[in-house]
Design a protein around this motif. Sequence first.
Motif, PDB file in Angstrom:
ATOM      1  N   PRO A 144       1.016  -1.237   0.018  1.00  0.00           N
ATOM      2  CA  PRO A 144      -0.026   0.076  -0.222  1.00  0.00           C
ATOM      3  C   PRO A 144       0.945   1.005   0.004  1.00  0.00           C
ATOM      4  CG  PRO A 144      -0.468  -1.385   1.891  1.00  0.00           C
ATOM      5  CD  PRO A 144       0.751  -2.039   1.098  1.00  0.00           C
ATOM      6  N   TRP A 188     -19.337  -1.380   5.949  1.00  0.00           N
ATOM      7  CA  TRP A 188     -18.190  -1.697   5.123  1.00  0.00           C
ATOM      8  C   TRP A 188     -16.819  -1.897   6.006  1.00  0.00           C
ATOM      9  CZ3 TRP A 188     -17.911  -0.124  -0.245  1.00  0.00           C
ATOM     10  CH2 TRP A 188     -18.970   0.029  -0.674  1.00  0.00           C
ATOM     11  N   PRO A 206      -4.959  -3.391   1.253  1.00  0.00           N
ATOM     12  CA  PRO A 206      -4.938  -3.235  -0.372  1.00  0.00           C
ATOM     13  C   PRO A 206      -4.418  -4.160  -1.115  1.00  0.00           C
ATOM     14  CG  PRO A 206      -4.225  -1.108   1.017  1.00  0.00           C
ATOM     15  CD  PRO A 206      -4.455  -2.258   1.948  1.00  0.00           C
ATOM     16  N   ALA A 221      -6.889  -7.035  -1.501  1.00  0.00           N
ATOM     17  CA  ALA A 221      -7.994  -6.570  -2.213  1.00  0.00           C
ATOM     18  C   ALA A 221      -7.931  -6.071  -3.609  1.00  0.00           C
ATOM     19  CB  ALA A 221      -8.751  -5.075  -1.558  1.00  0.00           C
ATOM     20  N   ALA A 226      -5.742  -4.000  -4.806  1.00  0.00           N
ATOM     21  CA  ALA A 226      -5.292  -2.492  -4.962  1.00  0.00           C
ATOM     22  C   ALA A 226      -4.143  -2.240  -4.255  1.00  0.00           C
ATOM     23  CB  ALA A 226      -6.535  -1.687  -4.645  1.00  0.00           C
ATOM     24  N   ALA A 250      -3.380   1.497  -3.570  1.00  0.00           N
ATOM     25  CA  ALA A 250      -4.152   2.231  -2.706  1.00  0.00           C
ATOM     26  C   ALA A 250      -3.499   2.373  -1.315  1.00  0.00           C
ATOM     27  CB  ALA A 250      -5.545   1.556  -2.684  1.00  0.00           C
ATOM     28  N   VAL A 272      -8.296   0.555   1.365  1.00  0.00           N
ATOM     29  CA  VAL A 272      -9.421  -0.085   0.797  1.00  0.00           C
ATOM     30  C   VAL A 272     -10.493  -0.295   1.806  1.00  0.00           C
ATOM     31  CG1 VAL A 272     -10.108  -2.079  -0.550  1.00  0.00           C
ATOM     32  CG2 VAL A 272      -8.227  -1.079  -0.985  1.00  0.00           C
ATOM     33  N   ARG A 295     -14.381  -2.576   1.821  1.00  0.00           N
ATOM     34  CA  ARG A 295     -15.313  -3.487   1.263  1.00  0.00           C
ATOM     35  C   ARG A 295     -16.640  -3.484   1.543  1.00  0.00           C
ATOM     36  NH1 ARG A 295     -11.901  -9.000  -0.444  1.00  0.00           N
ATOM     37  NH2 ARG A 295     -11.725  -8.228  -2.408  1.00  0.00           N
ATOM     38  N   ASN A 341     -16.193  -1.691  -3.611  1.00  0.00           N
ATOM     39  CA  ASN A 341     -15.114  -1.351  -2.939  1.00  0.00           C
ATOM     40  C   ASN A 341     -15.057   0.344  -2.815  1.00  0.00           C
ATOM     41  OD1 ASN A 341     -12.896  -1.110  -4.934  1.00  0.00           O
ATOM     42  ND2 ASN A 341     -13.800  -2.895  -5.394  1.00  0.00           N
ATOM     43  N   THR A 367     -11.642   2.927  -2.404  1.00  0.00           N
ATOM     44  CA  THR A 367     -10.276   3.011  -2.360  1.00  0.00           C
ATOM     45  C   THR A 367      -9.772   4.269  -2.386  1.00  0.00           C
ATOM     46  OG1 THR A 367      -9.987   3.066  -4.698  1.00  0.00           O
ATOM     47  CG2 THR A 367      -9.764   0.981  -3.622  1.00  0.00           C
ATOM     48  N   ASP A 407      -6.284   6.820  -2.608  1.00  0.00           N
ATOM     49  CA  ASP A 407      -4.984   7.118  -3.025  1.00  0.00           C
ATOM     50  C   ASP A 407      -4.682   8.588  -3.223  1.00  0.00           C
ATOM     51  OD1 ASP A 407      -5.858   7.815  -5.631  1.00  0.00           O
ATOM     52  OD2 ASP A 407      -5.137   5.686  -6.467  1.00  0.00           O
ATOM     53  N   GLN A 444     -17.839   3.445 -11.848  1.00  0.00           N
ATOM     54  CA  GLN A 444     -17.028   3.891 -10.825  1.00  0.00           C
ATOM     55  C   GLN A 444     -17.114   5.360 -10.527  1.00  0.00           C
ATOM     56  OE1 GLN A 444     -12.407   4.184 -11.578  1.00  0.00           O
ATOM     57  NE2 GLN A 444     -12.644   2.270 -10.506  1.00  0.00           N
TER      58      GLN A 444
END
Length: 165
Positions: free
Chosen positions: A2, A17, A22, A25, A27, A30, A33, A35, A46, A48, A50, A113
Amino acid sequence: MPTTLPVPVQFELPEGWRAAPPDEAGAPGAAFVARHPQPDAGFTANITIDGEYRPDAATLSEIAHESVERLSQAATSVEVTSHREIGSADAPGFTQTLAVSAVVGGVARDLVQSQVYLSMLDVADPRKRSVIRLILTATASQYPDAVGDFQDFVRTVRPETDAAS
């Protein structure tokens, strides 16, 4: 591994959640994260986070366009379905929604997204700008339910303050 955000932030996750590493997951770039508690047809929505230092003069719209270009290299198709500036002159932001077709875990998926870009200036040196990116990725069918949680989450994001001072 990460990444670390250039500006520490604090936030509250929507009910249900859960944070996930990361790397696990999928990512690895990121910093954070989370989920959704209920997968949809094998895909878990999810959120994320960053970010990066952006000392250049690129607008948030231009930075968002860069993200679309990068995502287009990994996805079957990417279409910007909406975009707009948000926030204020002191706390500018930009949001865009993307329709994404991609192969995830060997399965072709239609995803949506939502991306939110927040510009944060260094208090000690306002020439140092960081851009934090918040992203919700969900299946097209789960998006209408997940987007409300994401909007609630975005409203809680703020620079971390030192409680000891």
